[in-house]
Write an enzyme that holds these catalytic residues in place. Structure first.
Site, mmCIF file in Angstrom:
data_model
loop_
_atom_site.group_PDB
_atom_site.id
_atom_site.type_symbol
_atom_site.label_atom_id
_atom_site.label_comp_id
_atom_site.label_asym_id
_atom_site.label_seq_id
_atom_site.Cartn_x
_atom_site.Cartn_y
_atom_site.Cartn_z
ATOM 1 C CG ASP A 11 10.155 -29.276 -29.957
ATOM 2 O OD1 ASP A 11 11.160 -29.310 -30.692
ATOM 3 O OD2 ASP A 11 10.195 -29.540 -28.743
ATOM 4 C CG ASP A 106 13.897 -27.598 -31.936
ATOM 5 O OD1 ASP A 106 13.847 -26.952 -30.873
ATOM 6 O OD2 ASP A 106 13.724 -28.835 -31.988
ATOM 7 C CD GLU A 107 10.469 -25.433 -27.375
ATOM 8 O OE1 GLU A 107 9.719 -25.272 -26.445
ATOM 9 O OE2 GLU A 107 11.668 -25.742 -27.235
HETATM 10 P P1 TTP Z 1 15.075 -29.951 -28.287
HETATM 11 O O1 TTP Z 1 13.894 -29.508 -29.094
HETATM 12 O O2 TTP Z 1 14.961 -29.886 -26.815
HETATM 13 O O3 TTP Z 1 15.438 -31.432 -28.632
HETATM 14 P P2 TTP Z 1 15.422 -32.182 -30.020
HETATM 15 O O4 TTP Z 1 14.790 -31.352 -31.091
HETATM 16 O O5 TTP Z 1 16.790 -32.650 -30.341
HETATM 17 O O6 TTP Z 1 14.536 -33.459 -29.707
HETATM 18 P P3 TTP Z 1 12.956 -33.538 -29.536
HETATM 19 O O7 TTP Z 1 12.488 -34.446 -30.613
HETATM 20 O O8 TTP Z 1 12.769 -34.136 -28.179
HETATM 21 O O9 TTP Z 1 12.405 -32.146 -29.646
HETATM 22 O O10 TTP Z 1 16.334 -29.099 -28.682
HETATM 23 C C1 TTP Z 1 16.555 -28.613 -30.002
HETATM 24 C C2 TTP Z 1 18.045 -28.666 -30.325
HETATM 25 O O11 TTP Z 1 18.768 -27.891 -29.382
HETATM 26 C C3 TTP Z 1 18.630 -30.059 -30.261
HETATM 27 O O12 TTP Z 1 18.454 -30.759 -31.477
HETATM 28 C C4 TTP Z 1 20.064 -29.780 -29.949
HETATM 29 C C5 TTP Z 1 20.041 -28.500 -29.142
HETATM 30 N N1 TTP Z 1 20.191 -28.811 -27.692
HETATM 31 C C6 TTP Z 1 21.476 -28.761 -27.135
HETATM 32 O O13 TTP Z 1 22.443 -28.416 -27.822
HETATM 33 N N2 TTP Z 1 21.625 -29.072 -25.814
HETATM 34 C C7 TTP Z 1 20.584 -29.459 -25.021
HETATM 35 O O14 TTP Z 1 20.780 -29.759 -23.828
HETATM 36 C C8 TTP Z 1 19.276 -29.518 -25.602
HETATM 37 C C9 TTP Z 1 18.086 -29.954 -24.766
HETATM 38 C C10 TTP Z 1 19.138 -29.193 -26.940
HETATM 39 MG MG MG Z 2 12.960 -30.362 -30.778
#
Ligand code: TTP
Ligand code: MG
Length: 370
Positions: A11, A106-107
């Protein structure tokens, strides 16, 4: 006995924000976010870890984020850049396994059970992937290694950001004994507080609760809760497929007694659906809007209509029609979209999909359950 699986969950850290920081290093040490403008009722998509210190998080109204941190730098989306980076991530993952499930933009989950790379060590594979992502894409990625998807995902959060954590075979029960219940997928804020009222704070607490008690309070979720609290998760990593639909649903802790109450909840479910759609990694085309309503006697109805975009008013209309068919308290509301052909290739999330067999083929608003 089946051999233990080796699963890696990857992730990226603050993904959209990380891409912006990569392209403008002056943003690296200041609070910044990517999202819609406060004036247009925009929300934060994500923010860097600097901004998280102010309490800012994904899905927060941008206006509220600006109040928490007046110096916040708020950037608009550059979806093309994020999608390109997502493709690059996937290509790196595919170098280590054919069994890669892109779960969101991204996961991903990787099953590396049969891999001979890095001396067959999943931890060394994860380390190498993290290194390559840093060098080739210019962002950091957190990874978790474990014997199943549930634990691998928790492990990837464990050392976030820029971390790697391995739960070794045999360590599963020890690791989750004191794990707070909120880490269990499917336990949101409502379920969490219900659990706390019952004195269930950790996975260990759930593990030691009789299944009958769990069924009494959490219904059909109980067997899964019990399994996860024992560190068991048999879900396979599913290589990506074409997505034909996407939906979200919510079972209410107390049945909704009236149509008014259902409509009041509709906005919340709608936002959840919007957020899930925002996470699709490939362009998509909406062809239908669908709702599912399950009543207190477990009967259910689905309604759908042709549409090209999400529209809360249309969802409310569909809900009104579905509820008026049975005129009973409602225990579950679902909203979904059917995606058009050829443009919806995306990741294989474990979302509950409405069965197309349940849906009427009639093009305009129609009932599937007469
Ligand atoms: P995530 O992997 O949930 O979050 P992140 O990568 O920004 O942070 P983390 O370090 O906690 O993993 O989500 C990936 C991308 O998806 C995030 O950068 C932006 C998008 N996203 C949205 O547009 N809306 C949302 O509510 C979420 C949770 C994510
Ligand atoms: Mg992320």
């Amino acid at each position: 006995m089946t051999p233990l699986k080796k699963i890696i969950h990857c992730d990226a850290d603050c993904f959209f924000a990380a891409i912006e920081m990569r392209d403008d290093p002056s943003l690296a040490n200041v609070p910044m976010a990517v999202g819609g403008r406060p004036g247009s009722r925009g929300v934060i998509s994500t923010c860097n870890y600097e901004a998280r210190r102010y309490g800012i998080h994904s899905a927060m109204a941008s206006g509220q984020a600006m109040k928490l941190c007046p110096n916040l730098i708020l950037l608009p989306h550059n979806m093309d850049k994020y999608k390109l980076a997502s493709q690059q991530l996937k290509q790196i993952f595919l170098d280590y396994s054919d069994c890669v499930e892109m779960f969101s933009i991204d996961e991903a989950y990787l099953d590396v059970t049969d891999s001979q790379l890095c001396q067959g060590s999943a931890t060394l594979i994860a380390r190498e992937i993290r290194q390559r992502v840093k060098e080739e894409i210019g962002i950091t990625l957190s990874a978790g290694v474990a014997t199943n998807k549930f634990l691998a995902k928790i492990a990837s959060e464990w050392r976030k950001p820029d971390g790697l954590y391995t739960i070794r075979p045999g360590q599963e029960l020890g690791f989750i004994a004191s794990l707070p219940v909120k880490y269990i997928q499917g336990v949101g804020k409502v379920t969490q507080s219900k659990m706390e009222r019952l004195g269930l704070y950790t996975c260990g607490d759930i593990r030691h609760t009789p299944t009958a008690t769990l069924i009494e309070h959490f219904g059909s979720f109980a067997p899964r809760l019990k399994q996860l609290s024992e560190g068991i998760d048999d879900r396979p990593v599913k290589p990506n497929r074409i997505r034909k639909s996407l939906s979200v649903e919510h079972t209410f802790s107390q049945d909704l007694p009236t149509l008014r109450a259902c409509l009041d909840e509709a906005g919340w479910t709608f936002e959840k659906l919007e957020a899930r759609l925002a996470q699709l990694t490939k362009p998509y085309r909406i062809s239908k809007l669908q709702v599912k309503v399950k009543f207190d006697d477990f009967s259910q109805t689905t309604m759908e209509t042709g549409a090209r975009a999400l529209n809360l008013d249309i969802y409310k209309l569909l809900i009104s029609q579905a509820v008026s068919r049975h005129k009973r308290p409602v225990r579950l509301l679902g909203m979904g979209v059917q995606l058009g052909p050829n443009q919806c290739e995306t990741m294989a999330e474990q979302l509950e999909l409405f069965s197309t067999a349940e849906l009427s083929a009639t093009p305009m608003v129609s009932s599937a359950f007469k």
